[in-house]
Design a protein around this motif. Structure first.
Motif, short mmCIF file in Angstrom:
data_model
loop_
_atom_site.label_atom_id
_atom_site.label_comp_id
_atom_site.label_asym_id
_atom_site.label_seq_id
_atom_site.Cartn_x
_atom_site.Cartn_y
_atom_site.Cartn_z
N ARG A 1 9.25 4.31 -0.11
CA ARG A 1 9.37 5.62 0.56
C ARG A 1 10.67 5.66 1.36
O ARG A 1 10.65 5.58 2.59
CB ARG A 1 8.17 5.86 1.47
N TYR B 1 0.83 -1.21 0.00
CA TYR B 1 0.00 0.00 0.00
C TYR B 1 0.86 1.26 0.00
O TYR B 1 0.48 2.28 -0.59
CB TYR B 1 -0.89 -0.03 1.25
N TYR B 2 2.01 1.21 0.65
CA TYR B 2 2.81 2.43 0.85
C TYR B 2 3.79 2.70 -0.29
O TYR B 2 4.34 3.81 -0.36
CB TYR B 2 3.59 2.32 2.17
N GLY B 3 4.00 1.74 -1.17
CA GLY B 3 4.99 1.94 -2.22
C GLY B 3 6.38 2.04 -1.63
O GLY B 3 6.65 1.58 -0.52
N ALA C 1 0.64 -0.49 -4.87
CA ALA C 1 -0.07 0.48 -4.03
C ALA C 1 -1.49 0.70 -4.55
O ALA C 1 -2.45 0.72 -3.78
CB ALA C 1 0.70 1.80 -4.00
N SER C 2 -1.63 0.84 -5.86
CA SER C 2 -2.96 1.02 -6.46
C SER C 2 -3.83 -0.20 -6.22
O SER C 2 -5.04 -0.08 -5.94
CB SER C 2 -2.83 1.29 -7.96
N SER D 1 -0.20 8.12 3.65
CA SER D 1 -0.95 8.02 2.40
C SER D 1 -0.41 6.88 1.54
O SER D 1 0.72 6.42 1.76
CB SER D 1 -0.86 9.34 1.64
N GLY E 1 1.18 4.84 -1.75
CA GLY E 1 2.20 5.13 -2.74
C GLY E 1 1.61 5.22 -4.13
O GLY E 1 0.39 5.32 -4.31
N GLU E 2 2.49 5.15 -5.13
CA GLU E 2 2.05 5.36 -6.51
C GLU E 2 2.36 4.16 -7.41
O GLU E 2 2.16 4.24 -8.63
CB GLU E 2 2.73 6.61 -7.08
N SER E 3 2.81 3.05 -6.85
CA SER E 3 3.16 1.88 -7.65
C SER E 3 1.92 1.08 -8.02
O SER E 3 0.81 1.32 -7.52
CB SER E 3 4.12 0.99 -6.86
#
Length: 294
Positions: A119, A115-117, A136-137, A129, A131-133
């Motif tokens: 970081r 979820y966090y990608g 994560a999506s 929040s 992440g963007e991977s």
């Protein structure tokens, strides 16, 4: 208690069922084949899950999903990763949602630390929040499906399981043949948890009625090198051959290499620790030593 479980045949599910039975809870499994006994109910057969099935349970647990470790991540397989998580979760959540609010069981739904990608340098508590991977999506959609069930939902952001049938499976093969070593720099933080602590944490969430996101990860930071070296020591094999990041991306694909092997995520189990959970394995070295015979 009466616990209804989807995904009971997986690594976590089998261990959870055994622990529930050992303490006297009643378990009903949701299965995708003809039931073989009164403790099984067929589902995902094209029809909605009968709300009466979830109404009889104190807790509904949703686990499982297609393996993240299977390669390659083709467009079709990424769709399967999504479907295998979101469809069962949404099916359970909608059955719970259909009940009067006062009669809804606690829904304990799987998610993942993905979820966090990636970081680097951050301490990732449940308040962070997404992440963007791709992973994560996937986790965001997975958790959104679970939230259909209402307010009594726990989201288990589980780290890779330190077990021969978990994150150790490919690493043990490389180590056995003496070809293990740092992945990229090897200094990237890898979230982890032992199978014993995973199951104990799920029971802790159930027994304390915890809701919202819960990081199911070990209490101390570990790097990819920490895990890989601990495994090599346990198996009495070398840990020398570095796999450059560029080579991993070329061979395995950038989404998998960056999202799984090279990502840096120090995931902190804040909700567990503040609610009084005591880990059996406090370091990744302890988890490896317990999981792998010397």
């Amino acid at each position: 208690m009466h616990i209804l479980i989807g995904g009971a045949s997986g690594l976590i599910g089998r261990a959870l069922v055994a622990s529930l039975h050992s303490r006297g809870d009643r378990v009903t499994r949701l299965v995708r084949r003809p039931p073989t006994g009164p403790d099984e109910v067929r589902w995902l057969d094209g029809a909605p899950l009968d709300p009466s099935v979830v109404a009889s349970a104190d807790v509904v647990v949703g686990l499982g999903g297609a393996s993240i470790g299977r390669l390659p991540w083709t467009r079709g397989y990424r769709s399967q990763l999504l479907w295998s998580r979101i469809t069962p979760t949404r099916t359970m959540a909608r059955a719970i949602e259909s009940l009067p609010a006062a009669e809804r069981p606690l829904f304990v739904s799987a998610s993942a630390t993905g979820y966090y990608g990636s970081r680097p340098g951050a301490q990732l508590t449940e308040a962070m929040s997404p992440g963007e991977s791709f992973l994560a999506s996937l986790c965001v959609e997975w958790e959104n499906a679970a939230r259909i069930a209402g307010d009594r939902v726990a989201l288990l952001r589980t780290a890779p399981i330190v077990h021969p049938d978990g994150v150790l499976r490919p690493l043990m093969t490389l180590t056995r043949f003496g070809v293990s070593g740092p992945l990229g720099s090897g200094t990237q933080a890898w979230p982890w948890i032992s199978l014993d602590d995973e199951v104990a944490a799920i029971l802790h969430v159930i027994d304390n009625g915890i809701t919202g996101p819960v990081n199911l990860s070990g209490p101390t930071r570990a790097t990819a090198n920490d895990l890989g070296f601990a495994l090599a020591v346990r198996m009495n094999r070398p840990y020398l051959l570095r796999a450059p990041a560029a080579a991993l991306r070329a061979v395995l694909g950038r989404p998998f290499a960056d999202g799984v092997l090279l990502g840096d995520a120090h995931v902190v189990p804040e909700v567990l620790t503040t609610s009084g959970f005591a880990f059996r394995h406090n370091t990744v070295e302890e988890a490896v030593a317990d999981a792998v015979a010397a």
